[in-house]
Design a protein around this motif. Sequence first.
Motif, PDB file in Angstrom:
ATOM      1  N   ALA A  82      56.601  48.696  57.397  1.00 27.98           N
ATOM      2  CA  ALA A  82      56.270  47.467  58.115  1.00 27.98           C
ATOM      3  C   ALA A  82      55.241  47.766  59.195  1.00 27.98           C
ATOM      4  O   ALA A  82      55.118  48.901  59.683  1.00 27.98           O
ATOM      5  CB  ALA A  82      57.527  46.864  58.742  1.00 27.98           C
ATOM      6  N   LEU A  83      54.500  46.739  59.564  1.00 26.63           N
ATOM      7  CA  LEU A  83      53.481  46.846  60.606  1.00 26.63           C
ATOM      8  C   LEU A  83      53.770  45.811  61.684  1.00 26.63           C
ATOM      9  O   LEU A  83      53.979  44.632  61.383  1.00 26.63           O
ATOM     10  CB  LEU A  83      52.089  46.606  60.016  1.00 26.63           C
ATOM     11  N   LEU A  84      53.787  46.261  62.924  1.00 25.32           N
ATOM     12  CA  LEU A  84      53.925  45.376  64.074  1.00 25.32           C
ATOM     13  C   LEU A  84      52.568  45.356  64.776  1.00 25.32           C
ATOM     14  O   LEU A  84      52.159  46.349  65.376  1.00 25.32           O
ATOM     15  CB  LEU A  84      55.025  45.878  65.001  1.00 25.32           C
ATOM     16  N   ARG A  85      51.873  44.234  64.677  1.00 26.42           N
ATOM     17  CA  ARG A  85      50.518  44.118  65.230  1.00 26.42           C
ATOM     18  C   ARG A  85      50.427  42.857  66.077  1.00 26.42           C
ATOM     19  O   ARG A  85      50.726  41.760  65.605  1.00 26.42           O
ATOM     20  CB  ARG A  85      49.476  44.080  64.114  1.00 26.42           C
ATOM     21  N   LEU A 125      55.133  55.049  64.232  1.00 26.73           N
ATOM     22  CA  LEU A 125      53.853  55.594  64.681  1.00 26.73           C
ATOM     23  C   LEU A 125      53.169  54.565  65.577  1.00 26.73           C
ATOM     24  O   LEU A 125      52.914  53.431  65.142  1.00 26.73           O
ATOM     25  CB  LEU A 125      52.970  55.921  63.501  1.00 26.73           C
ATOM     26  N   TRP A 126      52.868  54.955  66.824  1.00 24.62           N
ATOM     27  CA  TRP A 126      52.120  54.114  67.743  1.00 24.62           C
ATOM     28  C   TRP A 126      50.661  54.574  67.790  1.00 24.62           C
ATOM     29  O   TRP A 126      50.386  55.754  68.064  1.00 24.62           O
ATOM     30  CB  TRP A 126      52.704  54.186  69.156  1.00 24.62           C
ATOM     31  N   GLU A 127      49.742  53.651  67.505  1.00 23.29           N
ATOM     32  CA  GLU A 127      48.323  53.909  67.684  1.00 23.29           C
ATOM     33  C   GLU A 127      47.976  53.559  69.127  1.00 23.29           C
ATOM     34  O   GLU A 127      48.261  52.451  69.590  1.00 23.29           O
ATOM     35  CB  GLU A 127      47.488  53.049  66.734  1.00 23.29           C
ATOM     36  N   VAL A 132      51.626  49.364  65.443  1.00 14.81           N
ATOM     37  CA  VAL A 132      52.894  50.083  65.368  1.00 14.81           C
ATOM     38  C   VAL A 132      53.327  50.059  63.909  1.00 14.81           C
ATOM     39  O   VAL A 132      53.647  49.004  63.363  1.00 14.81           O
ATOM     40  CB  VAL A 132      53.970  49.436  66.259  1.00 14.81           C
ATOM     41  N   LEU A 133      53.308  51.217  63.264  1.00 16.02           N
ATOM     42  CA  LEU A 133      53.633  51.324  61.844  1.00 16.02           C
ATOM     43  C   LEU A 133      55.030  51.907  61.705  1.00 16.02           C
ATOM     44  O   LEU A 133      55.339  52.942  62.304  1.00 16.02           O
ATOM     45  CB  LEU A 133      52.613  52.212  61.139  1.00 16.02           C
ATOM     46  N   VAL A 134      55.881  51.237  60.929  1.00 16.78           N
ATOM     47  CA  VAL A 134      57.300  51.582  60.817  1.00 16.78           C
ATOM     48  C   VAL A 134      57.609  51.997  59.387  1.00 16.78           C
ATOM     49  O   VAL A 134      57.477  51.196  58.451  1.00 16.78           O
ATOM     50  CB  VAL A 134      58.186  50.396  61.230  1.00 16.78           C
ATOM     51  N   LEU A 135      58.015  53.244  59.204  1.00 16.94           N
ATOM     52  CA  LEU A 135      58.420  53.787  57.908  1.00 16.94           C
ATOM     53  C   LEU A 135      59.927  53.995  57.954  1.00 16.94           C
ATOM     54  O   LEU A 135      60.433  54.664  58.863  1.00 16.94           O
ATOM     55  CB  LEU A 135      57.706  55.113  57.662  1.00 16.94           C
ATOM     56  N   SER A 136      60.666  53.455  56.976  1.00 18.76           N
ATOM     57  CA  SER A 136      62.130  53.509  57.092  1.00 18.76           C
ATOM     58  C   SER A 136      62.796  53.499  55.731  1.00 18.76           C
ATOM     59  O   SER A 136      62.218  53.115  54.711  1.00 18.76           O
ATOM     60  CB  SER A 136      62.643  52.321  57.917  1.00 18.76           C
ATOM     61  N   THR A 137      64.058  53.938  55.731  1.00 20.91           N
ATOM     62  CA  THR A 137      64.920  53.729  54.576  1.00 20.91           C
ATOM     63  C   THR A 137      65.429  52.291  54.611  1.00 20.91           C
ATOM     64  O   THR A 137      65.263  51.564  55.598  1.00 20.91           O
ATOM     65  CB  THR A 137      66.098  54.715  54.600  1.00 20.91           C
ATOM     66  N   ASP A 138      66.082  51.887  53.521  1.00 23.60           N
ATOM     67  CA  ASP A 138      66.509  50.488  53.461  1.00 23.60           C
ATOM     68  C   ASP A 138      67.659  50.181  54.404  1.00 23.60           C
ATOM     69  O   ASP A 138      68.000  49.014  54.607  1.00 23.60           O
ATOM     70  CB  ASP A 138      66.864  50.074  52.035  1.00 23.60           C
ATOM     71  N   LEU A 156      56.020  42.704  57.126  1.00 21.79           N
ATOM     72  CA  LEU A 156      57.178  43.481  56.690  1.00 21.79           C
ATOM     73  C   LEU A 156      56.959  44.283  55.425  1.00 21.79           C
ATOM     74  O   LEU A 156      57.781  45.149  55.110  1.00 21.79           O
ATOM     75  CB  LEU A 156      58.376  42.545  56.495  1.00 21.79           C
ATOM     76  N   ASP A 157      55.898  44.030  54.659  1.00 16.42           N
ATOM     77  CA  ASP A 157      55.703  44.759  53.410  1.00 16.42           C
ATOM     78  C   ASP A 157      54.219  45.058  53.232  1.00 16.42           C
ATOM     79  O   ASP A 157      53.548  44.471  52.399  1.00 16.42           O
ATOM     80  CB  ASP A 157      56.240  43.958  52.227  1.00 16.42           C
ATOM     81  N   VAL A 158      53.706  45.981  54.032  1.00 19.79           N
ATOM     82  CA  VAL A 158      52.270  46.251  53.987  1.00 19.79           C
ATOM     83  C   VAL A 158      51.875  47.068  52.765  1.00 19.79           C
ATOM     84  O   VAL A 158      50.685  47.161  52.438  1.00 19.79           O
ATOM     85  CB  VAL A 158      51.819  46.987  55.270  1.00 19.79           C
ATOM     86  N   THR A 159      52.828  47.678  52.064  1.00 22.71           N
ATOM     87  CA  THR A 159      52.495  48.457  50.872  1.00 22.71           C
ATOM     88  C   THR A 159      52.629  47.650  49.595  1.00 22.71           C
ATOM     89  O   THR A 159      52.121  48.071  48.543  1.00 22.71           O
ATOM     90  CB  THR A 159      53.388  49.699  50.771  1.00 22.71           C
ATOM     91  N   GLN A 160      53.321  46.508  49.632  1.00 18.71           N
ATOM     92  CA  GLN A 160      53.463  45.620  48.472  1.00 18.71           C
ATOM     93  C   GLN A 160      53.820  46.401  47.209  1.00 18.71           C
ATOM     94  O   GLN A 160      53.119  46.387  46.203  1.00 18.71           O
ATOM     95  CB  GLN A 160      52.174  44.820  48.250  1.00 18.71           C
ATOM     96  N   GLU A 161      54.950  47.086  47.291  1.00 15.62           N
ATOM     97  CA  GLU A 161      55.347  47.961  46.188  1.00 15.62           C
ATOM     98  C   GLU A 161      56.029  47.180  45.078  1.00 15.62           C
ATOM     99  O   GLU A 161      56.661  46.152  45.296  1.00 15.62           O
ATOM    100  CB  GLU A 161      56.306  49.036  46.711  1.00 15.62           C
TER     101      GLU A 161
END
Length: 402
Positions: free
Chosen positions: A291-294, A397-399, A340-346, A300-305
Amino acid sequence: MQQQGMGGAATGSGEAGGSDDPLRDTWSSVEAVVSTGHQQSPQSPQHPPQQLPGPLPPQQPHAAAPPFAAPAAPAPASVAAHAPVAAPAPEPVAGASQPVPQLGDPRHSGKRPPSYAPVPQGLRSVGEDPAAAALPDIVVDGAAYGPLTVRAASVRGDSHRYLGEPRQDALCVTRIGGPDTGELLLLAVADGVGSAARSHVGSNEVCRHAAVYLDRVAGDLLGALRSDDLPAFTALANEAVGNIAVLLADLAHREGHRPEAYATTLRILLVPLDPAVRTRGFMAVGDGGTALLRSGAWHLDVTQEEEPEASGMIDTRTAALPLARTAVTRLLGPAAPGDVLVLSTDGLSTPLSGDQGMREFLSGAWGTGTVPGPADFLWQSQFRVKSYDDDRSVVVLWECPA
């Protein structure tokens, strides 16, 4: 569920004169060193003592005092010369009368907290499963790398805590590459499949192997990100995932288990440390969230898997290593200052997408431009939503803002 012990740990003596005990040769060498005529006093130094600066002043001979003896009475002298000196009064400690701030239990969505206790309810026995017993309930990690800041946490789910089962999630925050080839942050989370008996081992193994194999091709990965070359990035990702799958299946074979007993997902984000490269590489096997917080808004689904149709499905829900041998890959970018990029398990991505209260809370915690400290981040990432009691791992990850 009943957990099986680690393989390869058989005990018992072999035949006479055999060497089944891996410590036998070690003990023999030790006995040779400490046998009669070679024994050293425990107080004897192995190396010459370090020299003190300058000569010591001469000392008068004296009789040795018995252990714990009271100090000898001083020689007679004038009363004034031996008058006791009053010790200075202790200075008051600043703020000692004020209570120490405490975060307390994690916040929750709704009027009532979930019924499970928010703390561990017991410890596993080493005799049941050494690998599970040695796993910590919580892992916190993170660091700052120039304009990039990372926070990470992996927490055992409420149901696993209640049942005394191990945390099946794992994470990895590290740096790959080098000054000559270019460096990248590797951010990874893995979610052991709940029905797989050894998935708590599998999730930790794939994180470790991913760091090793991707480090070997870090220069090529960085080149693919610089040129936005998705086919080249995908080929490198699939080669690494294939190697990881083989190693995990081999571990299962050596431990006497079927490969699917170690089933786990894996999600990785690769972030170049070169600030001129604004593309981030993503690869995944199985479910989870990215997810991306901008600017205060969630994407919530920036990779569209999409779930792959190839073999490697453990069940109808997700693909998993080691049966799956290919990854879903994406190039994400360009990253903007303040992202703010959020990588997580379900364990986090599912309630995040389904509960507005959680989104509002984490937006206020992570989207204000101020990066929380590790302890605060851990507390924030444990925001509770009723009926969501799975393990939870998240790397954020915070840019740095412009």
